[in-house]
Design an enzyme around this catalytic site. Structure first.
Site, short mmCIF file in Angstrom:
data_model
loop_
_atom_site.label_atom_id
_atom_site.label_comp_id
_atom_site.label_asym_id
_atom_site.label_seq_id
_atom_site.Cartn_x
_atom_site.Cartn_y
_atom_site.Cartn_z
N ASN A 11 19.64 -39.64 -53.51
CA ASN A 11 18.40 -39.98 -52.79
C ASN A 11 17.89 -38.88 -51.89
O ASN A 11 16.77 -38.93 -51.41
CB ASN A 11 18.57 -41.28 -51.99
N ARG A 12 18.73 -37.88 -51.61
CA ARG A 12 18.26 -36.80 -50.74
C ARG A 12 19.09 -35.53 -50.96
O ARG A 12 20.09 -35.55 -51.69
CB ARG A 12 18.32 -37.23 -49.27
N ILE A 14 20.93 -32.23 -51.92
CA ILE A 14 21.33 -31.62 -53.18
C ILE A 14 21.23 -32.63 -54.33
O ILE A 14 20.75 -32.30 -55.42
CB ILE A 14 22.78 -31.07 -53.06
N ASP A 53 27.87 -48.25 -52.37
CA ASP A 53 28.76 -47.50 -51.49
C ASP A 53 30.02 -47.16 -52.29
O ASP A 53 30.76 -48.06 -52.71
CB ASP A 53 29.10 -48.37 -50.27
N GLY A 82 28.80 -37.32 -50.66
CA GLY A 82 29.85 -36.82 -49.78
C GLY A 82 29.42 -36.85 -48.33
O GLY A 82 28.22 -36.94 -48.03
N TYR A 145 37.35 -32.45 -44.40
CA TYR A 145 36.36 -32.14 -45.45
C TYR A 145 36.94 -31.15 -46.46
O TYR A 145 36.83 -31.34 -47.68
CB TYR A 145 35.11 -31.57 -44.77
N LYS A 149 37.53 -31.67 -50.46
CA LYS A 149 36.80 -30.84 -51.44
C LYS A 149 37.76 -30.01 -52.29
O LYS A 149 37.49 -29.73 -53.45
CB LYS A 149 35.79 -29.95 -50.72
P1 NAD Z 1 23.30 -35.27 -47.57
O1 NAD Z 1 23.97 -35.78 -46.36
O2 NAD Z 1 21.86 -34.92 -47.52
O3 NAD Z 1 23.51 -36.29 -48.79
C1 NAD Z 1 24.74 -36.94 -49.00
C2 NAD Z 1 24.54 -38.00 -50.05
O4 NAD Z 1 25.77 -38.70 -50.22
C3 NAD Z 1 23.50 -39.04 -49.64
O5 NAD Z 1 22.71 -39.33 -50.75
C4 NAD Z 1 24.32 -40.27 -49.28
O6 NAD Z 1 23.66 -41.49 -49.59
C5 NAD Z 1 25.53 -40.10 -50.18
N1 NAD Z 1 26.71 -40.80 -49.66
C6 NAD Z 1 27.44 -40.50 -48.56
N2 NAD Z 1 28.42 -41.41 -48.40
C7 NAD Z 1 28.31 -42.29 -49.43
C8 NAD Z 1 29.02 -43.46 -49.81
N3 NAD Z 1 30.06 -43.94 -49.11
N4 NAD Z 1 28.61 -44.12 -50.92
C9 NAD Z 1 27.58 -43.66 -51.64
N5 NAD Z 1 26.87 -42.57 -51.34
C10 NAD Z 1 27.23 -41.90 -50.24
O7 NAD Z 1 24.18 -34.01 -48.02
P2 NAD Z 1 23.95 -32.84 -49.07
O8 NAD Z 1 23.95 -31.60 -48.30
O9 NAD Z 1 22.86 -33.14 -50.01
O10 NAD Z 1 25.36 -32.90 -49.83
C11 NAD Z 1 25.55 -33.35 -51.15
C12 NAD Z 1 26.94 -32.93 -51.60
O11 NAD Z 1 27.04 -31.51 -51.56
C13 NAD Z 1 28.06 -33.46 -50.71
O12 NAD Z 1 29.17 -33.80 -51.50
C14 NAD Z 1 28.39 -32.26 -49.84
O13 NAD Z 1 29.71 -32.31 -49.37
C15 NAD Z 1 28.16 -31.13 -50.80
N6 NAD Z 1 27.91 -29.84 -50.15
C16 NAD Z 1 26.88 -29.68 -49.28
C17 NAD Z 1 26.68 -28.45 -48.69
C18 NAD Z 1 25.56 -28.17 -47.73
O14 NAD Z 1 25.55 -27.09 -47.12
N7 NAD Z 1 24.61 -29.06 -47.55
C19 NAD Z 1 27.55 -27.39 -48.99
C20 NAD Z 1 28.59 -27.60 -49.89
C21 NAD Z 1 28.76 -28.83 -50.47
#
Ligand code: NAD
Length: 237
Positions: A11-12, A14, A53, A82, A145, A149
């Site tokens: 939904n948001r 990545i 969830d 995540g 974290y 990961k």
């Molecule tokens: P974000 O916080 O914008 O999005 C996280 C997403 O995970 C949301 O859609 C949320 O609804 C979902 N989520 C979280 N807990 C949940 C649960 N219990 N059940 C179902 N859905 C759940 O974060 P993002 O930056 O878009 O991150 C997406 C992925 O990329 C994550 O796994 C994050 O660890 C990884 N990541 C992000 C970065 C960064 O710099 N943003 C870097 C490396 C890895």
């Protein structure tokens, strides 16, 4: 050919960029999200949004059933959902640790296991897990974290060995720092310090992570499994 694609946490950030990339491809895309409302942009484009969830096995089962009924078994799974709960070790509570592992690692296990039922039956499947450069390098204040990961890497590589003969591939994308809600918590000073260590000198755009995911799910990646692809601007090399 249109495939049934599931992106968790689509939904948001990545996940949204990944969902968009597959929808632009003409695939049948479903996303799961934990709270709030799914973006109109996706639902208007015919993307199925299911509230689920991933820390709750029953919700995973119900959510998956709904997707299977509407789109058929998932052929491409992107486990992206995540969370972070950053804290130095001596201030990190048991809950800070277990909740991050329960979402990022155990939650991924729940979804991957459920989706693999259909992939085994279909004798094909593509699974891409979203890890992080932090899982490969470690990061002070992020032991929970990083452990979750790094766990995804062992998980994917084990399944790549276990299920390669069944024509299911498991690969990992390890993003560096990406401009999303997750990194909005960082101070300007922290952001500048990170950027100064990135050879490409900037954060990633979510679309740059989505491009690697789309490649790993494409026919061009038919002989790639057990790979960990950093998309980190050179941060982890
Ligand atoms: P974000 O916080 O914008 O999005 C996280 C997403 O995970 C949301 O859609 C949320 O609804 C979902 N989520 C979280 N807990 C949940 C649960 N219990 N059940 C179902 N859905 C759940 O974060 P993002 O930056 O878009 O991150 C997406 C992925 O990329 C994550 O796994 C994050 O660890 C990884 N990541 C992000 C970065 C960064 O710099 N943003 C870097 C490396 C890895």
């Amino acid at each position: 050919m249109s495939r049934s694609v599931l992106v968790t946490g689509g939904n948001r950030g990545i996940g949204l960029a990944i969902a968009r990339a597959f929808a632009d491809n003409g695939d049948q895309v479903a996303i799961t999200y934990r709270s709030g409302e799914p973006p109109r942009e996706l639902t208007d484009a015919g993307v199925l949004a299911v509230r689920c969830d991933i820390t709750d096995a029953e919700q995973v089962e119900q959510g998956y059933k709904e997707i299977e009924e509407k789109h058929g078994p998932v052929e491409v799974l992107v486990a992206n959902a995540g969370i972070t709960k950053d804290q130095l070790l001596m201030r990190m509570s048991e809950e800070d640790f277990t909740s991050v592992v329960d979402t990022n690692l155990n939650g991924t296990f729940r979804v991957v296991k459920r989706a693999n039922r259909g992939m085994l039956r279909a004798k094909k499947g593509r699974v891409v897990l979203i890890s992080s450069v932090v899982g490969l390098l470690g990061s002070a204040g992020q032991a929970n974290y990083a452990a979750s990961k790094a766990g995804l890497v062992g998980f994917a590589r084990s399944l790549a060995r276990e299920l390669g003969s069944r024509n299911i591939t498991f690969n990992v994308v390890a993003p560096g720092f990406v401009d999303t809600d997750m990194t909005q918590v960082l101070t300007e000073e922290q952001r500048e310090s990170i950027v100064s260590k990135v050879p490409l000198g900037r954060y990633a755009r979510p679309e740059e992570i989505a491009a690697a995911v789309r490649f790993l799910a494409s026919d061009d990646a038919s002989y790639i499994t057990g790979a960990v692809i950093p998309v980190d601007g050179g941060l982890g090399m």
